[in-house]
Design an enzyme around this catalytic site. Structure first.
Site, short mmCIF file in Angstrom:
data_model
loop_
_atom_site.label_atom_id
_atom_site.label_comp_id
_atom_site.label_asym_id
_atom_site.label_seq_id
_atom_site.Cartn_x
_atom_site.Cartn_y
_atom_site.Cartn_z
CE LYS A 111 -25.53 -8.38 5.16
NZ LYS A 111 -24.79 -8.66 3.88
CG ASP B 258 -26.81 -4.61 6.02
OD1 ASP B 258 -27.44 -4.10 5.12
OD2 ASP B 258 -25.47 -5.23 5.96
#
Ligand code: ATP
Length: 313
Positions: free
Chosen positions: A24, A151
C-alpha cells in the site's frame, strides 16, 4: 505432509493455497493528535499498488514459516513474525489447531512504509481461513487483523479506500476507474514506524513541522477525475517532514524524481520509500531508469494502482 481433504471435511482446502497481496501507499496521510491509547488519530487514503508478496499455505503437523526474497536472513521467522501471529490469531478465534506450512515470497521491502508486514498478515488470514475451512467473512478476518496492525483491514480490502480511527476503519472511496502509474524508489535500510511518529511529535512540539493536512476532500475530488496533475497536487503526507528529518537524503530522492519528470513525489507512509506519480507507463519506466542512474536509491520499480487486496490465485 500434504493430505487430500474431501467435502466431508467441512470445506477444508486440500492445499496448497496461494495468495497474492499488494503493497500500500498513502495518497493522503493526515496525522492528528496522540491519543491516550498511544495511537495517533489518522485520516488516510490508502491505495494498493502492483508490488506483491506471495504466500503459499499447505497442511502440516506444526506451524512453520519459510521465506525467500526481500529481507531473507534479516526477518525473523519465529513467533514475532506477523505471518505466525496472524495464523495463531485466526486459529484462536476459530478454535482450530494452528497447523500449517507457510512459505513467503517477499518482494515488498522491509520497514519501507509500504506495509509489507501487514500485507503478509492479511495474506495469512485469507490463506489459513481457506486451508482450515474456517469460512470467516472478510469483515471478520479484518477484525482479527486490526488487532495485529492498523493497515491489515485495508490489505484485505484493496483498491483505494479511506482509513480512519488509527487506519483500521475502512470505507471505499468513490473513484473513476483509472489506472495510475507510480514509481517506487526503495531505500537501503528501513525506518521504524514508531520512530517516525515520535519525530513528528518532536517537530510539532518545537513548532518545526509544516501545517497539518486538512481533510482529504480535495484528494477525493481529484480521484473522481483522470488527470495525474490534479491528483499529484492533491497528494499529502504529514509524516514526510519527520521521515526527511530522520533521513535527510530523502530530499535528494524527491528532487531527483522531480528533475526526471515526475508529476509529484511523496514519501510513502512512514518512509523511507518514496513514490512518484507519472503521467503514463512509458514515463514511469523512464523515471525509474533515471532514478536508478542518479544513484539516489537502492532500486526503483514501476507499479500500477489501484490493485485488489489479498486474493487466492
Ligand atoms: P507500516 O507502513 O505498516 O508501518 P512498514 O512497511 O514500514 O510498515 P513492514 O515491512 O510492514 O514495515 O514491517 C515493519 C516491522 O514489522 C519489520 O521491521 C519487522 O520487524 C516486523 N515484521 C514482522 N513480520 C513481518 C513480515 N512478515 N514482513 C515484514 N516485517 C515484519
Amino acid at each position: 505432509m500434504t493430505e487430500a481433504w474431501g467435502p466431508e471435511d467441512g470445506g477444508r482446502h486440500s492445499g496448497p493455497v496461494r495468495i497474492r497481496v499488494p503493497a500500500k501507499i498513502n495518497l493522503h496521510l493526515g496525522v492528528g493528535a496522540l491519543r491516550p491509547d498511544g495511537f495517533h488519530e489518522l485520516t488516510t487514503v490508502y491505495h494498493a499498488i502492483s508490488l506483491f508478496d506471495e504466500l503459499r499455505a499447505s497442511h502440516g503437523d506444526t506451524l512453520a514459516l519459510t521465506m525467500e526474497g526481500e529481507g531473507q536472513g534479516e526477518l525473523a521467522l519465529d513467533e514475532t513474525n506477523l505471518v505466525i501471529r496472524a495464523a495463531r490469531a485466526l486459529a484462536a478465534h476459530a478454535r482450530v489447531p494452528a497447523y500449517a506450512r507457510l512459505h513467503l515470497r517477499k518482494s515488498i521491502p522491509l520497514a519501507g512504509g509500504l506495509a509489507g508486514g501487514s500485507a503478509d498478515a492479511a495474506a495469512t488470514l485469507l490463506a489459513c481461513d481457506a486451508l482450515w475451512g474456517t469460512g470467516l467473512a472478510r469483515e471478520e478476518l479484518a477484525e482479527i487483523g486490526a488487532a495485529l496492525g492498523s493497515d491489515i483491514p485495508f490489505l484485505l480490502h484493496g483498491g483505494t479506500a479511506l482509513g480512519t480511527g488509527h487506519g483500521e476503519v475502512i470505507s471505499p472511496v468513490l473513484a473513476r476507474p483509472t489506472t495510475w502509474h507510480w514509481v517506487v524508489a526503495i531505500a537501503d535500510g528501513g525506518l521504524r514506524t514508531p520512530d517516525v511518529y515520535r519525530e513528528l511529535d518532536r517537530l510539532r512540539d518545537h513548532g518545526q513541522a509544516p501545517a497539518a493536512l486538512d481533510t482529504p476532500d480535495v484528494l477525493m475530488a481529484a480521484l473522481r477525475q483522470r488527470d495525474p496533475k490534479v491528483l499529484g497536487d492533491a497528494l499529502g503526507n504529514d509524516l514526510q517532514a519527520a521521515a526527511v528529518s530522520l533521513r535527510p537524503e530523502l530530499a535528494d530522492v524527491l528532487q531527483a524524481g522531480s528533475k526526471a519528470g515526475a508529476v509529484t513525489g511523496i514519501v510513502s507512509g512512514s518512509g523511507p520509500s518514496v513514490v512518484f506519480l507519472a503521467t503514463d507507463a512509458a514515463r514511469a519506466e523512464h523515471l525509474a531508469q533515471a532514478l536508478t542512474s542518479a544513484g539516489v536509491c537502492r532500486e526503483a520499480r514501476t507499479a500500477r494502482g489501484p490493485m485488489p487486496g489479498a486474493r487466492i490465485t
